[in-house]
Motif scaffolding. Structure first.
Motif, short mmCIF file in Angstrom:
data_model
loop_
_atom_site.label_atom_id
_atom_site.label_comp_id
_atom_site.label_asym_id
_atom_site.label_seq_id
_atom_site.Cartn_x
_atom_site.Cartn_y
_atom_site.Cartn_z
N ALA A 38 10.76 4.72 -6.15
CA ALA A 38 9.45 4.14 -5.85
C ALA A 38 9.57 3.04 -4.80
N ALA A 39 10.59 2.19 -4.91
CA ALA A 39 10.75 1.08 -3.97
C ALA A 39 11.04 1.58 -2.55
N ILE A 40 11.91 2.59 -2.45
CA ILE A 40 12.24 3.14 -1.13
C ILE A 40 11.01 3.76 -0.48
N LEU A 41 10.27 4.57 -1.24
CA LEU A 41 9.09 5.24 -0.69
C LEU A 41 8.00 4.23 -0.32
N LEU A 42 7.82 3.21 -1.16
CA LEU A 42 6.83 2.18 -0.85
C LEU A 42 7.20 1.44 0.43
N ALA A 43 8.46 1.06 0.57
CA ALA A 43 8.90 0.35 1.78
C ALA A 43 8.74 1.24 3.01
N LEU A 44 9.12 2.51 2.89
CA LEU A 44 9.00 3.44 4.01
C LEU A 44 7.55 3.63 4.41
N ASP A 45 6.66 3.72 3.42
CA ASP A 45 5.24 3.89 3.70
C ASP A 45 4.67 2.66 4.42
N ILE A 46 5.00 1.47 3.93
CA ILE A 46 4.48 0.24 4.55
C ILE A 46 4.98 0.09 5.98
N VAL A 47 6.28 0.34 6.19
CA VAL A 47 6.87 0.17 7.53
C VAL A 47 6.28 1.17 8.52
N GLY A 127 1.72 2.78 -2.40
CA GLY A 127 1.58 2.72 -0.95
C GLY A 127 0.14 2.74 -0.50
N ASN A 128 -0.63 3.68 -1.03
CA ASN A 128 -2.04 3.76 -0.64
C ASN A 128 -2.87 2.65 -1.28
N LEU A 129 -2.46 2.21 -2.48
CA LEU A 129 -3.19 1.12 -3.13
C LEU A 129 -3.03 -0.18 -2.34
N VAL A 130 -1.86 -0.41 -1.76
CA VAL A 130 -1.66 -1.60 -0.93
C VAL A 130 -2.68 -1.63 0.22
N ARG A 132 -5.63 -0.15 0.22
CA ARG A 132 -6.98 -0.33 -0.33
C ARG A 132 -7.23 -1.78 -0.75
N ILE A 133 -6.17 -2.49 -1.09
CA ILE A 133 -6.33 -3.88 -1.49
C ILE A 133 -6.36 -4.82 -0.29
N PHE A 134 -5.50 -4.59 0.69
CA PHE A 134 -5.29 -5.59 1.74
C PHE A 134 -5.93 -5.25 3.09
N ARG A 135 -6.35 -4.02 3.30
CA ARG A 135 -6.93 -3.67 4.60
C ARG A 135 -8.46 -3.75 4.55
N ALA A 136 -9.06 -3.80 5.74
CA ALA A 136 -10.51 -3.84 5.87
C ALA A 136 -11.11 -2.54 5.31
N PRO A 137 -12.35 -2.62 4.75
CA PRO A 137 -13.29 -3.75 4.79
C PRO A 137 -13.17 -4.77 3.66
N GLY A 138 -12.24 -4.57 2.69
CA GLY A 138 -12.11 -5.56 1.63
C GLY A 138 -11.32 -5.03 0.46
N PRO A 139 -10.97 -5.91 -0.50
CA PRO A 139 -10.18 -5.52 -1.67
C PRO A 139 -10.78 -4.35 -2.44
N LEU A 140 -9.92 -3.38 -2.75
CA LEU A 140 -10.26 -2.13 -3.45
C LEU A 140 -11.14 -1.22 -2.61
N ARG A 141 -11.53 -1.65 -1.41
CA ARG A 141 -12.36 -0.82 -0.53
C ARG A 141 -11.68 -0.58 0.81
#
Length: 201
Positions: A38-47, A127-130, A132-141
């Motif tokens: 999970a950690a490797i895939l999350l890091a790869l997705d974010i990068v 990865g996708n939840l990150v 939805r929380i941190f990108r526009a237009p707002g948290p969870l959206r």
């Protein structure tokens, strides 16, 4: 040095005492594999998403394999492969539920294969939840960054791929009869049959 009441020597007592530790160590292995996957895939997705946003913003599709594979930046308000667009809040809550189920199920893990499945699902969901929380237009959206475009297929990202690969591996393990605890379906029956004959045959 005291001797075991059953007549076993000190070596036998110490050997039996060591076995539970070995079992506990073995039982932790799948959980560690889940967390590492999970950690490797999350890091790869974010990068990869960060690179895609910085390099593909304001550009047209970048051809990698003509007629087959492009890199094209899009913002997705839906689920994997742009399904259920506009249901971002609901999908965020679903992702949280998936994460909770994976964490709860990890306590029963005894199979490294299933650890890979749950690690892929957890890494993809996170990865996708990150996004939805941190990108526009707002948290969870927030809209999810997608950038991999196989022709005749919706644009996707590393997290989407992890979820799909985890699902495929889950089907393979189920077809092979491998359970979450590492046992195979029918093992108990085989074991019982094997002890019915004379001299343990």
């Amino acid at each position: 040095m005291s001797e075991d009441p059953a007549g076993r020597g000190p070596a036998a007592v110490s050997g039996s005492a060591a076995r539970p530790d070995a079992r506990r160590s073995g039982s932790r292995r799948p959980v560690v594999a889940l967390a590492v996957t999970a950690a490797i895939l999350l890091a790869l997705d974010i990068v990869t998403k960060h690179i895609a946003v910085s390099e593909l913003s304001g550009r047209g599709p970048v051809r990698i394999v003509p007629g087959i594979l492009d890199l094209e930046l899009t913002r997705n308000s839906g689920a994997a492969f742009s399904v259920a667009g506009g249901a971002t809040v609901i999908l965020s809550l679903v992702a949280l539920a998936v994460i909770a189920v994976v964490v709860f199920t990890a306590r029963r893990l005894g199979s490294v294969g299933w650890a890979a499945v749950l690690g892929a699902l957890l890494g993809g969901a996170l990865g996708n939840l990150v996004d939805r929380i941190f990108r526009a237009p707002g948290p969870l959206r927030g809209h999810v960054v997608d950038f991999v475009h196989l022709h005749h297929w919706p644009i996707f990202n590393v997290a989407d791929s992890a979820i799909v690969c985890g699902g495929v591996l889950a089907v393979v393990l189920s077809l092979r009869g491998i359970g979450l605890d590492g046992s195979r379906f029918g093992d108990d029956t085989t074991g019982r049959t094997g002890t019915t004959g004379p001299a343990g045959e």
